[in-house]
Each structure stands twice: as C-alpha cells, then as structure tokens.
Design a protein around this motif. Sequence first.
Motif, PDB file in Angstrom:
ATOM      1  N   ILE A  54       0.835  -1.204   0.000  1.00 58.75           N
ATOM      2  CA  ILE A  54       0.000   0.000   0.000  1.00 58.75           C
ATOM      3  C   ILE A  54       0.870   1.254   0.000  1.00 58.75           C
ATOM      4  O   ILE A  54       0.548   2.254  -0.666  1.00 58.75           O
ATOM      5  N   SER A  55       1.982   1.224   0.701  1.00 56.16           N
ATOM      6  CA  SER A  55       2.858   2.402   0.749  1.00 56.16           C
ATOM      7  C   SER A  55       3.398   2.760  -0.633  1.00 56.16           C
ATOM      8  O   SER A  55       3.708   3.936  -0.897  1.00 56.16           O
ATOM      9  N   GLN A  56       3.492   1.774  -1.520  1.00 59.58           N
ATOM     10  CA  GLN A  56       4.009   2.027  -2.871  1.00 59.58           C
ATOM     11  C   GLN A  56       2.990   2.744  -3.761  1.00 59.58           C
ATOM     12  O   GLN A  56       3.334   3.167  -4.868  1.00 59.58           O
ATOM     13  N   LEU A  57       1.762   2.879  -3.287  1.00 54.07           N
ATOM     14  CA  LEU A  57       0.747   3.604  -4.038  1.00 54.07           C
ATOM     15  C   LEU A  57       0.834   5.108  -3.825  1.00 54.07           C
ATOM     16  O   LEU A  57       0.217   5.881  -4.570  1.00 54.07           O
ATOM     17  N   ASP A  58       1.562   5.523  -2.823  1.00 51.50           N
ATOM     18  CA  ASP A  58       1.653   6.947  -2.504  1.00 51.50           C
ATOM     19  C   ASP A  58       2.256   7.720  -3.674  1.00 51.50           C
ATOM     20  O   ASP A  58       3.270   7.306  -4.254  1.00 51.50           O
ATOM     21  N   GLY A  59       1.620   8.815  -4.030  1.00 56.35           N
ATOM     22  CA  GLY A  59       2.099   9.657  -5.116  1.00 56.35           C
ATOM     23  C   GLY A  59       1.674   9.209  -6.496  1.00 56.35           C
ATOM     24  O   GLY A  59       1.979   9.877  -7.487  1.00 56.35           O
ATOM     25  N   ARG A  60       0.949   8.101  -6.608  1.00 50.23           N
ATOM     26  CA  ARG A  60       0.493   7.611  -7.906  1.00 50.23           C
ATOM     27  C   ARG A  60      -0.943   8.048  -8.159  1.00 50.23           C
ATOM     28  O   ARG A  60      -1.717   8.297  -7.233  1.00 50.23           O
ATOM     29  N   LYS A  61      -1.276   8.122  -9.426  1.00 50.10           N
ATOM     30  CA  LYS A  61      -2.648   8.426  -9.796  1.00 50.10           C
ATOM     31  C   LYS A  61      -3.455   7.135  -9.665  1.00 50.10           C
ATOM     32  O   LYS A  61      -3.217   6.168 -10.392  1.00 50.10           O
ATOM     33  N   LEU A  62      -4.423   7.135  -8.730  1.00 50.38           N
ATOM     34  CA  LEU A  62      -5.030   5.893  -8.280  1.00 50.38           C
ATOM     35  C   LEU A  62      -6.554   5.945  -8.399  1.00 50.38           C
ATOM     36  O   LEU A  62      -7.186   6.960  -8.094  1.00 50.38           O
TER      37      LEU A  62
ATOM     38  N   VAL B 175      -4.693  -4.116  -9.840  1.00 50.74           N
ATOM     39  CA  VAL B 175      -4.402  -4.942  -8.675  1.00 50.74           C
ATOM     40  C   VAL B 175      -5.710  -5.217  -7.942  1.00 50.74           C
ATOM     41  O   VAL B 175      -6.703  -4.504  -8.107  1.00 50.74           O
ATOM     42  N   GLY B 176      -5.705  -6.243  -7.118  1.00 52.88           N
ATOM     43  CA  GLY B 176      -6.861  -6.573  -6.294  1.00 52.88           C
ATOM     44  C   GLY B 176      -6.517  -6.457  -4.823  1.00 52.88           C
ATOM     45  O   GLY B 176      -5.347  -6.400  -4.431  1.00 52.88           O
ATOM     46  N   GLY B 177      -7.547  -6.448  -3.995  1.00 53.14           N
ATOM     47  CA  GLY B 177      -7.335  -6.350  -2.562  1.00 53.14           C
ATOM     48  C   GLY B 177      -6.538  -7.510  -2.011  1.00 53.14           C
ATOM     49  O   GLY B 177      -5.739  -7.349  -1.071  1.00 53.14           O
ATOM     50  N   THR B 178      -6.720  -8.694  -2.594  1.00 55.11           N
ATOM     51  CA  THR B 178      -5.969  -9.864  -2.138  1.00 55.11           C
ATOM     52  C   THR B 178      -4.474  -9.679  -2.378  1.00 55.11           C
ATOM     53  O   THR B 178      -3.648 -10.030  -1.528  1.00 55.11           O
ATOM     54  N   GLU B 179      -4.118  -9.105  -3.515  1.00 55.07           N
ATOM     55  CA  GLU B 179      -2.700  -8.839  -3.799  1.00 55.07           C
ATOM     56  C   GLU B 179      -2.122  -7.855  -2.797  1.00 55.07           C
ATOM     57  O   GLU B 179      -1.017  -8.057  -2.268  1.00 55.07           O
ATOM     58  N   LEU B 180      -2.864  -6.783  -2.517  1.00 50.93           N
ATOM     59  CA  LEU B 180      -2.373  -5.783  -1.568  1.00 50.93           C
ATOM     60  C   LEU B 180      -2.182  -6.392  -0.182  1.00 50.93           C
ATOM     61  O   LEU B 180      -1.188  -6.126   0.499  1.00 50.93           O
TER      62      LEU B 180
ATOM     63  N   PHE C 166      -1.637  -9.608   0.663  1.00 55.49           N
ATOM     64  CA  PHE C 166      -0.510 -10.536   0.701  1.00 55.49           C
ATOM     65  C   PHE C 166       0.824  -9.792   0.676  1.00 55.49           C
ATOM     66  O   PHE C 166       1.788 -10.208   1.336  1.00 55.49           O
ATOM     67  N   ALA C 167       0.907  -8.709  -0.061  1.00 58.52           N
ATOM     68  CA  ALA C 167       2.153  -7.945  -0.113  1.00 58.52           C
ATOM     69  C   ALA C 167       2.530  -7.399   1.251  1.00 58.52           C
ATOM     70  O   ALA C 167       3.719  -7.222   1.553  1.00 58.52           O
ATOM     71  N   GLU C 168       1.532  -7.158   2.103  1.00 56.73           N
ATOM     72  CA  GLU C 168       1.794  -6.656   3.453  1.00 56.73           C
ATOM     73  C   GLU C 168       2.234  -7.763   4.408  1.00 56.73           C
ATOM     74  O   GLU C 168       2.667  -7.480   5.529  1.00 56.73           O
ATOM     75  N   GLN C 169       2.114  -9.035   4.014  1.00 57.50           N
ATOM     76  CA  GLN C 169       2.372 -10.155   4.926  1.00 57.50           C
ATOM     77  C   GLN C 169       3.734 -10.808   4.718  1.00 57.50           C
ATOM     78  O   GLN C 169       4.044 -11.801   5.381  1.00 57.50           O
ATOM     79  N   ALA C 170       4.530 -10.299   3.831  1.00 53.12           N
ATOM     80  CA  ALA C 170       5.774 -10.977   3.463  1.00 53.12           C
ATOM     81  C   ALA C 170       6.741 -11.073   4.632  1.00 53.12           C
ATOM     82  O   ALA C 170       7.060 -10.059   5.276  1.00 53.12           O
ATOM     83  N   GLY C 171       7.205 -12.276   4.918  1.00 51.52           N
ATOM     84  CA  GLY C 171       8.269 -12.465   5.892  1.00 51.52           C
ATOM     85  C   GLY C 171       9.618 -12.302   5.230  1.00 51.52           C
ATOM     86  O   GLY C 171       9.722 -12.054   4.030  1.00 51.52           O
ATOM     87  N   THR C 172      10.669 -12.456   6.001  1.00 55.64           N
ATOM     88  CA  THR C 172      12.019 -12.295   5.441  1.00 55.64           C
ATOM     89  C   THR C 172      12.326 -13.347   4.386  1.00 55.64           C
ATOM     90  O   THR C 172      13.186 -13.137   3.522  1.00 55.64           O
ATOM     91  N   ASP C 173      11.601 -14.475   4.450  1.00 57.50           N
ATOM     92  CA  ASP C 173      11.808 -15.527   3.450  1.00 57.50           C
ATOM     93  C   ASP C 173      10.826 -15.435   2.286  1.00 57.50           C
ATOM     94  O   ASP C 173      10.773 -16.320   1.430  1.00 57.50           O
ATOM     95  N   GLY C 174      10.038 -14.344   2.249  1.00 60.12           N
ATOM     96  CA  GLY C 174       9.088 -14.165   1.165  1.00 60.12           C
ATOM     97  C   GLY C 174       7.824 -14.980   1.307  1.00 60.12           C
ATOM     98  O   GLY C 174       7.026 -15.062   0.363  1.00 60.12           O
ATOM     99  N   VAL C 175       7.601 -15.574   2.489  1.00 56.91           N
ATOM    100  CA  VAL C 175       6.428 -16.405   2.744  1.00 56.91           C
ATOM    101  C   VAL C 175       5.504 -15.697   3.724  1.00 56.91           C
ATOM    102  O   VAL C 175       5.968 -15.079   4.693  1.00 56.91           O
ATOM    103  N   ALA C 176       4.205 -15.766   3.464  1.00 55.47           N
ATOM    104  CA  ALA C 176       3.206 -15.250   4.400  1.00 55.47           C
ATOM    105  C   ALA C 176       2.938 -16.339   5.430  1.00 55.47           C
ATOM    106  O   ALA C 176       2.184 -17.281   5.180  1.00 55.47           O
TER     107      ALA C 176
ATOM    108  N   SER D  76       1.285 -10.860  -6.108  1.00 60.96           N
ATOM    109  CA  SER D  76       1.841 -10.192  -4.929  1.00 60.96           C
ATOM    110  C   SER D  76       3.326 -10.501  -4.746  1.00 60.96           C
ATOM    111  O   SER D  76       4.046  -9.751  -4.080  1.00 60.96           O
ATOM    112  N   GLY D  77       3.788 -11.634  -5.297  1.00 63.82           N
ATOM    113  CA  GLY D  77       5.170 -12.036  -5.104  1.00 63.82           C
ATOM    114  C   GLY D  77       5.443 -12.656  -3.747  1.00 63.82           C
ATOM    115  O   GLY D  77       6.589 -12.978  -3.423  1.00 63.82           O
TER     116      GLY D  77
END
Length: 468
Positions: A3-11, A98-103, A105-115, A183-184
């Motif tokens: 979500i922080s990456q949306l700042d400053g974008r036309k949304l 993007v969808g809400g599910t992607e947003l 999951f992107a907030e849940q990433a651990g250091t190993d890239g796993v939620a 989401s990656g």
Amino acid sequence: MRISQLDGRKLALWGWGREGRAAYRALRTRLPELPLTLFCAADEVAAAQAALGDPLLQVDTAPDGERLGAFDVVIKSPGISPYRPEAQTAAARGTRFVGGTELWFAEQAGTDGVAAGTVCVTGTKGKSTTTALLAHLLRTGGRRTALAGNIGLPLLELLDPQPAPRYWAIELSSYQTGDVAASGVRPQVAVMLNLFPEHLDWHGSEARYIEDKLALVTRARPQHAVLNAADSRLAALQLPDSRVHWFNREDGWHLRDDDLYHADRLVMDTRSIPLPGRHNRGNLCAVLAAIEALGLDAAALAPVAQGFQPLPHRLQTLGQRDGITWVNDSISTTPHASLAALECFRGQRVALLVGGHDRGLDWSDFASRMTEAAPAAIVTLGENGPRIHELLAPLAAAGRFHLGAAGDLEQAVAVARDLLAGPGLLLLSPGAPSFGAYRDYVARGCHFAILGGFDPEAISSIAGIGVA
C-alpha cells in the motif's frame, strides 16, 4: 505491491461492493492524503458520496478504456474481469490492475518471502466448507485463526488485527488466485480441491479458467501444495517449487467407504460429521492434509470435525412443509454440483430445480446422467432453463422423469410440487449463478426459504467469520 508504494500515484478504485469498500478504508488508513477516484454503478454514486464525505475522493460511473488508462494503478473488485475490453485497453497503455488480495498478501511478506501461517483454499466446489472446516479444527485445537477471503470477509478488512492470528484460513475464488501470484509473496500452504468448468463469462474460456485457478499453485509457488489425487488435472501437475501433499490417495488422507484413513491407519467413521454427502465429508481429507502440512498433529484434530456447523445455502435442509422436505443448495452454480446434490438423496422422491444465469456451461453430461440417476421430477427455470429443458425433453418423453418449465423461482416451486403430487423432497440446486434474477446465491436461497415458509434470516448466517 504494498500500500505504501501507491503513494504519489494516480489511483482509482473500480467497484463499490464490500471488497471495494474494504480497499477504500485500507487506503485511507495508510494514505489519508492521497487523491482517489472511485468508479461505481450509477445507482451507487450518490450513496457513496453521501456516506464518505471525502473531499479527496471523486466518484464517477463505470469507465471506458481511455479513462482507466489515465491512472497509474486501478484497484478493482474481484467480480470485474481484467479480460474486459476496457481493462485490456488500459493495461496496454500502462495501467496496472491490482486486487485487494494482492495488496493484503504484499503486506504479509516475511524475510523468506512467505506469508507465515496462511492456508489458501480454492477449487470449483467445496472451498467455503473446506476453509470453514479448517478454521474450526485449528480453533478447537487452541490456535487463534482468521477465517476470511471469498467466504464473506475481504482480507483488507483484517489488515492489522490485534492480537494477530497464528493461522489464516483463506478462501479464494478464481477471480483472486492470480492476485496471490501477482503479490510475489508465497502462501505457506495452498489447497486445490477440484477443477470443473465455471465462470467462463469472467475468464473468457475454459482453458483460461483452469490457468487462472491453478495460478495459486503454479505461479504463487506455495511452500506446501495440497492436491486432490482424484482430480486428473491436479494429479498431472508438476510443482518443483512446492512440497506436494496428496489427499484422496492411499498413502495420504482418504476415505474408504465412510471410514477416514491416514495411509493404512483407520482414524474414524465420518458418518457422524454434519456434512451432507460423501463428497463433502471428503473435504475433511483436504483439511487434514493442510493441517499436516502446517506441521500439526492432524489425526488428533480429526474427531472435532463432528462439532462443525455446516454452512448455509449448501445442501441445507430447511425443514418440512405438507410432507415435503425443502433443501436449499443455492450455492450450486455448475451442473456437476447439481449432480453431486442429487447423489446425496439417491433413493428418495426428489423434485429438482435447475437453471439460472447462462454462462455457457455444457449440460450434456448432466443430461446423459439422467438416463440412470434421474430424480422423480426436474423443473427448469432462468436464462438457461430453455436450453437445459431442450436437452432433457427426449428423456422425459421416454418416461425417465417428469419435466416442467418455469419463468421464475416462485413458479418453479409450484410446478415442482404439482409434479411431486405428494410427499417427497424439493431440492433447489440450480447448477447456475443467480445473476439477473437475484443479487447473489444468498438472496436466491433466502427467497426459496420464504417460498417454503421458513425464516430467511435464521438460515443465512456463517458462523466463525473473522478472528477467533
């Protein structure tokens, strides 16, 4: 994308259902000063403006490709297909959807890239029951668990729950599985129950539906993939990035008649579990395989499935009226689901109501099955009712069953009762979506309940949604 990456974008937000409202609240929590545009239906504009009173929000009606293409990012609701021409035009101009599910999951990433602790469940049929059953077993075992997703609670409504759950039981539709991949962030566990053609109007083709559904295990690369060995498409999968756990296979969790086995070990008789139909009780095998993938003692939790509360609108017995048992299976949106429902009541005098929104699904297999497993009567209704009726007419003429037609649900109930001409079972298992006639399958099931003289509110609540 966080979500922080949306700042400053036309949304822009596209869609104002529960998912759209959840996305708006999440954005305003994290980015209160960001200008937003909301695209919604014409009859929602005034209500959205009045309810929000947000000077940084512009509300407008459904957009075309040029208007969507003016935004950097569009957060769309799941029911809006990215394959629509206007979305494709905007994507070609560089707009990212993007969808809400992607947003989430992107907030849940651990250091190993796993939620961590996430268990995502999908499949053409059975995903809601399976997800709810998973949450029930985990909670009964003393683990704080969230039950969310397509089951009725958008993930973005649980962006920062306190205290945080240890596990997440997440139902995903085919509209959302690609969001996880985009989401990656890898789910810890992903469960694939089955695959049958559905939602072809959203996906555009059966091949694309299958591809999008499988994205949860092919492109999202979960740590653990729980797969149904009895489904030929799933059995053929090769997933080099995931550890695969099979169910419905003799070396894993499976049923032998009504008995639950883990490999060669008899665990319990499943007939006491309050799930109608053997296919539904088979979902317990998927749940136990997922729990095992989490590293927990699945066999110890299996018996608590007997305390599970079945979900509404899924082979739900409403009660009896004048010798007729009313069964609400409004969630049924494919011919295969209607066949499974009939199997649950084999040997009983059943009048089946089928038909609804026409998504172009093939009913020929359903018709061929009626040569040997037909109910006493079938009544067709809805947009695809005439097409189904035409397929069934030769069999009815040969005396296989009584066949009726109706314009709407109320008329279909009356026709079905006349065809039963006495005691029996009235089964609403339409094998088609409710769009057009009803807001959703819940509204259709509630109308069916009203027609039978039952309280629609009493039959519609899903227990356990949220964090507990």
